[in-house]
Design a protein around this motif. Structure first.
Motif, PDB file in Angstrom:
ATOM      1  N   VAL A 131      83.120 -23.101 -49.068  1.00 48.61           N
ATOM      2  CA  VAL A 131      82.583 -21.847 -49.605  1.00 48.61           C
ATOM      3  C   VAL A 131      81.907 -21.027 -48.506  1.00 48.61           C
ATOM      4  O   VAL A 131      81.929 -19.798 -48.513  1.00 48.61           O
ATOM      5  N   LEU A 132      81.330 -21.725 -47.542  1.00 51.21           N
ATOM      6  CA  LEU A 132      80.468 -21.086 -46.539  1.00 51.21           C
ATOM      7  C   LEU A 132      81.097 -19.902 -45.785  1.00 51.21           C
ATOM      8  O   LEU A 132      80.470 -18.837 -45.702  1.00 51.21           O
ATOM      9  N   PRO A 133      82.327 -20.040 -45.252  1.00 51.37           N
ATOM     10  CA  PRO A 133      82.859 -18.922 -44.468  1.00 51.37           C
ATOM     11  C   PRO A 133      82.900 -17.612 -45.254  1.00 51.37           C
ATOM     12  O   PRO A 133      82.545 -16.558 -44.733  1.00 51.37           O
ATOM     13  N   LEU A 134      83.273 -17.689 -46.528  1.00 49.83           N
ATOM     14  CA  LEU A 134      83.375 -16.457 -47.303  1.00 49.83           C
ATOM     15  C   LEU A 134      82.012 -15.908 -47.691  1.00 49.83           C
ATOM     16  O   LEU A 134      81.821 -14.697 -47.755  1.00 49.83           O
ATOM     17  N   VAL A 135      81.058 -16.805 -47.937  1.00 47.87           N
ATOM     18  CA  VAL A 135      79.716 -16.323 -48.270  1.00 47.87           C
ATOM     19  C   VAL A 135      79.121 -15.605 -47.058  1.00 47.87           C
ATOM     20  O   VAL A 135      78.534 -14.528 -47.187  1.00 47.87           O
ATOM     21  N   VAL A 136      79.317 -16.171 -45.869  1.00 49.13           N
ATOM     22  CA  VAL A 136      78.829 -15.524 -44.646  1.00 49.13           C
ATOM     23  C   VAL A 136      79.512 -14.173 -44.463  1.00 49.13           C
ATOM     24  O   VAL A 136      78.861 -13.152 -44.219  1.00 49.13           O
ATOM     25  N   LEU A 137      80.830 -14.162 -44.646  1.00 46.89           N
ATOM     26  CA  LEU A 137      81.581 -12.913 -44.521  1.00 46.89           C
ATOM     27  C   LEU A 137      81.073 -11.886 -45.528  1.00 46.89           C
ATOM     28  O   LEU A 137      80.895 -10.709 -45.209  1.00 46.89           O
ATOM     29  N   PHE A 138      80.824 -12.345 -46.743  1.00 45.42           N
ATOM     30  CA  PHE A 138      80.342 -11.441 -47.787  1.00 45.42           C
ATOM     31  C   PHE A 138      78.985 -10.844 -47.412  1.00 45.42           C
ATOM     32  O   PHE A 138      78.779  -9.634 -47.536  1.00 45.42           O
ATOM     33  N   LEU A 139      78.080 -11.681 -46.928  1.00 50.74           N
ATOM     34  CA  LEU A 139      76.756 -11.174 -46.581  1.00 50.74           C
ATOM     35  C   LEU A 139      76.843 -10.188 -45.415  1.00 50.74           C
ATOM     36  O   LEU A 139      76.077  -9.230 -45.334  1.00 50.74           O
ATOM     37  N   ALA A 140      77.811 -10.415 -44.522  1.00 52.64           N
ATOM     38  CA  ALA A 140      77.943  -9.528 -43.364  1.00 52.64           C
ATOM     39  C   ALA A 140      78.640  -8.221 -43.726  1.00 52.64           C
ATOM     40  O   ALA A 140      78.383  -7.193 -43.115  1.00 52.64           O
ATOM     41  N   ALA A 141      79.521  -8.264 -44.695  1.00 48.86           N
ATOM     42  CA  ALA A 141      80.351  -7.085 -44.969  1.00 48.86           C
ATOM     43  C   ALA A 141      80.326  -6.709 -46.442  1.00 48.86           C
ATOM     44  O   ALA A 141      81.327  -6.305 -47.010  1.00 48.86           O
ATOM     45  N   GLN A 142      79.164  -6.833 -47.064  1.00 43.96           N
ATOM     46  CA  GLN A 142      79.011  -6.535 -48.497  1.00 43.96           C
ATOM     47  C   GLN A 142      79.615  -5.198 -48.888  1.00 43.96           C
ATOM     48  O   GLN A 142      80.276  -5.073 -49.911  1.00 43.96           O
ATOM     49  N   LYS A 143      79.344  -4.195 -48.019  1.00 43.10           N
ATOM     50  CA  LYS A 143      79.778  -2.835 -48.308  1.00 43.10           C
ATOM     51  C   LYS A 143      81.284  -2.796 -48.607  1.00 43.10           C
ATOM     52  O   LYS A 143      81.725  -2.141 -49.543  1.00 43.10           O
TER      53      LYS A 143
END
Lengths: 291, 309
Positions: free
Chosen positions: A266-278
């Motif tokens: 799950v971690l890679p996508l959660v990190v990606l999400f937090l970085a690129a929420q917009k």
């Protein structure tokens, strides 16, 4: 004054409600992470505590040793990255052509692409699987697609069906339609070819839509379960999502290890999400489709 | 891929005042790779799938044309009927709460509340993570002996419930998990809808002395009608695709109480290798989504038009 403070009270109450909802939404993930550090002994004990008594970081190493996780992660990364890069190139090129260039048959071609939006992947999955299996000259197949395994158990098989499609082409076309005509005319007078106009003028201006499409493709490629489940049948071609299901097959599930592996997946996508929420939000809002 | 591919009219461009008659042949080259992939892996499989649905095809022999027999069999297949029913129940029980909760959360998050950035991220994160991963997490939450849900209800003196192993509760357990997973999507779409409502409407209503509650029912809800319709259509289509959580959490059981249409396609196609029969199911699935999409085209656009006025 009294009115103002009651209004403030209302805001406080609503903020608290919202915070409670947020915690409920996050709770399953918290349970996942906290469980991933417990021992099985603690998990099975009748007395329950939310936090682990002792934090067992080595659960993660142990979880990764159950199965060829290095390979699963490698496979998932390869499939995701190639899918994203190639799909950006193909979809934006086709989208630009449909939006900005004039040639006979363009509208009919585009209409046939639109039909694809209404076709669920689950409808085409059986014929696509059979085509992959019987692809001529691939994977030991002869010219008629017999005798071999075709693209089964190959990166090609995992990637090919997703590198272009109605959705991406449509998304890019709609974006390019909004550019002013003057942009083409000016560059044409300067003597630039259509392709150069595309990659020197249009592409640099289309970062927002490319980011949105990239996020969408990353999420769907990394999270995909059904297609890899059908397309692969060897340990060496498994992706991370299939890797998780190994633990499920056991009669006595070691929850701590399963939760550790799940956290890593799950971690890679959660990190990606937090970085690129917009861009995640933009993807949902501008496209709405297939989330 | 080189600029030299272009046979268009750069040189004539200056002399000819209008370029409307010129044809950009380079367009074919630029569309070709994307279109070919689309054609090969979506368009052709759709046609081939229709053909397979009229055949008896067990994967090892050549397809044998049998007309409408697969469809006739579908009508009598109690298991497929059950899958249809389950899918319908799933859709009903996920969509309605999702619309309701998503709207409330969006309205809350549209105000200037404390911690709304955090809340928005927390509510949306389940939607980002894979269905496989969240299925694993919820398997653990629902675990009859050790899972946190049964440990929690024990505090209130309730006996452990076999959430996923009891035909009466299994579908609801899957539904609850799915609502949690997709609530963020509904919330974000509603939030976008809310932000497109002109604030002048609320100002005018405020001047007329309408209360917040009144404004919500007289402005917000009607103005969000196209958004609601859109979410409804999208959720309906997505509901008919339900597979992963079912395959992982319950494998369609117990007693087929959670098997769904796509789960049946998967079982018949890739476990029994009844490719023809499974294709007929897939075509039925396609027809259902087609009808929903056409309804969307017909009424969805109308809703938008009404909104502009």
């Amino acid at each position: 004054m009294g009115k103002l403070s009651s209004r403030n009270m209302g805001l406080v109450v609503m903020s608290v409600v919202l915070l409670a909802v947020s915690l409920v939404m996050l709770a399953p993930f918290l349970i996942m992470v906290l469980t991933s550090f417990k021992t099985m002994g603690e998990i099975q004990s009748p007395t329950f505590s939310l936090f682990p008594k002792v934090w067992h970081f080595d659960n993660y190493a142990e979880a990764l040793s159950r199965g060829d996780w290095l390979k699963y992660f490698y496979n998932s990364f390869v499939v995701t990255i190639i899918t994203v890069v190639v799909s950006l190139v193909l979809n934006s090129m086709a989208g630009y052509s449909f939006a900005r260039l004039k040639f006979p048959g363009r509208d009919i071609l585009f209409f046939s692409v639109l039909i694809g939006i209404m076709v669920p992947a689950q409808t085409t999955m059986i014929p696509t699987f059979l085509m992959m299996k019987q692809f001529p000259l691939a994977g030991g197949n002869n010219l008629f697609g017999q005798d071999g395994i075709g693209f089964i158990n190959s990166y090609t098989g995992l990637i090919l069906p997703f590198i272009a499609g109605s959705f991406g082409i449509f998304l890019c076309r709609q974006f390019f339609l909004n550019f002013p005509r003057a942009l083409d005319e000016a560059s044409q007078i300067d003597g630039a070819s259509k392709f150069r106009v595309f990659y020197q003028i249009y592409l640099p201006l289309s970062k927002p839509i490319l980011a949105t499409l990239a996020i969408f493709k990353t999420t769907s490629a990394w999270n995909d379960y059904m297609w890899p489940l059908i397309m692969t049948n060897t340990e060496g071609m498994r992706t991370v999502q299939l890797g998780l299901t190994i633990f499920r097959g056991e009669t006595n599930v070691e929850w701590n290890l399963l939760m550790a592996a799940t956290t890593l997946v799950v971690l890679p996508l959660v990190v990606l999400f937090l970085a690129a929420q917009k861009y995640f939000v933009q993807g949902i809002v501008t496209t709405g489709l297939k989330a | 891929m080189k600029p030299t591919l272009s046979r268009s009219v750069e040189t004539d461009g200056k002399t000819r005042s209008k370029q409307r008659l010129s044809i950009d042949y380079v367009g074919y080259a630029m569309i070709a790779p994307g279109y070919l992939i689309y054609f090969l892996f979506i368009f052709i499989p759709l046609i081939v799938g229709v053909y397979y649905s009229f055949t008896n095809y067990n994967f090892y022999s050549t397809p044998e044309f049998i007309g409408l027999q697969n469809y006739a069999r579908l009508l009598q297949d109690a298991l497929f009927g059950k899958a249809m029913y389950n899918t319908f129940i799933y859709a009903l029980f996920t969509i309605v709460p999702q619309l309701f909760l998503g709207l409330i959360l969006a309205v809350l998050l549209n105000g200037k509340l404390f911690g709304r950035v955090f809340s928005r991220a927390s509510i949306y994160i389940p939607n980002v993570t894979s269905m496989v991963a969240v299925s694993m997490i919820w398997l653990w939450i629902y675990d009859p002996a050790l899972g946190i849900l049964n440990r929690m209800i024990k505090v209130f003196g309730i006996d452990p419930i076999q959430w996923l192993y009891n035909p009466n509760t299994a579908m609801m357990a899957v539904v609850i998990m799915s609502i949690w997973k997709s609530l963020g999507y509904t919330m974000i779409v509603y939030l976008a809808g809310l932000q497109s409502i002109p604030s002048s409407l609320y100002e005018a209503a405020h001047m007329d002395g309408a209360s917040k509650i009144r404004q919500f029912f007289s402005i917000t809800i009607p103005m969000l009608k196209p958004t609601t319709f859109f979410i409804l259509v999208m959720s309906c289509i997505n509901s008919f695709m339900v597979f992963e959580q079912v395959n992982i959490m319950t494998a369609g059981g117990p007693l087929n109480s959670t098997t769904t249409v796509v789960h049946q396609i998967y079982l018949r196609g890739f476990q029994d290798f009844q490719m023809g029969y499974a294709s007929a199911m897939a075509i039925v699935l396609f027809l259902i989504t087609l009808v929903i999409t056409l309804i969307n085209f017909k009424y969805g656009n109308q809703g938008d038009d009404l909104d502009v006025d």
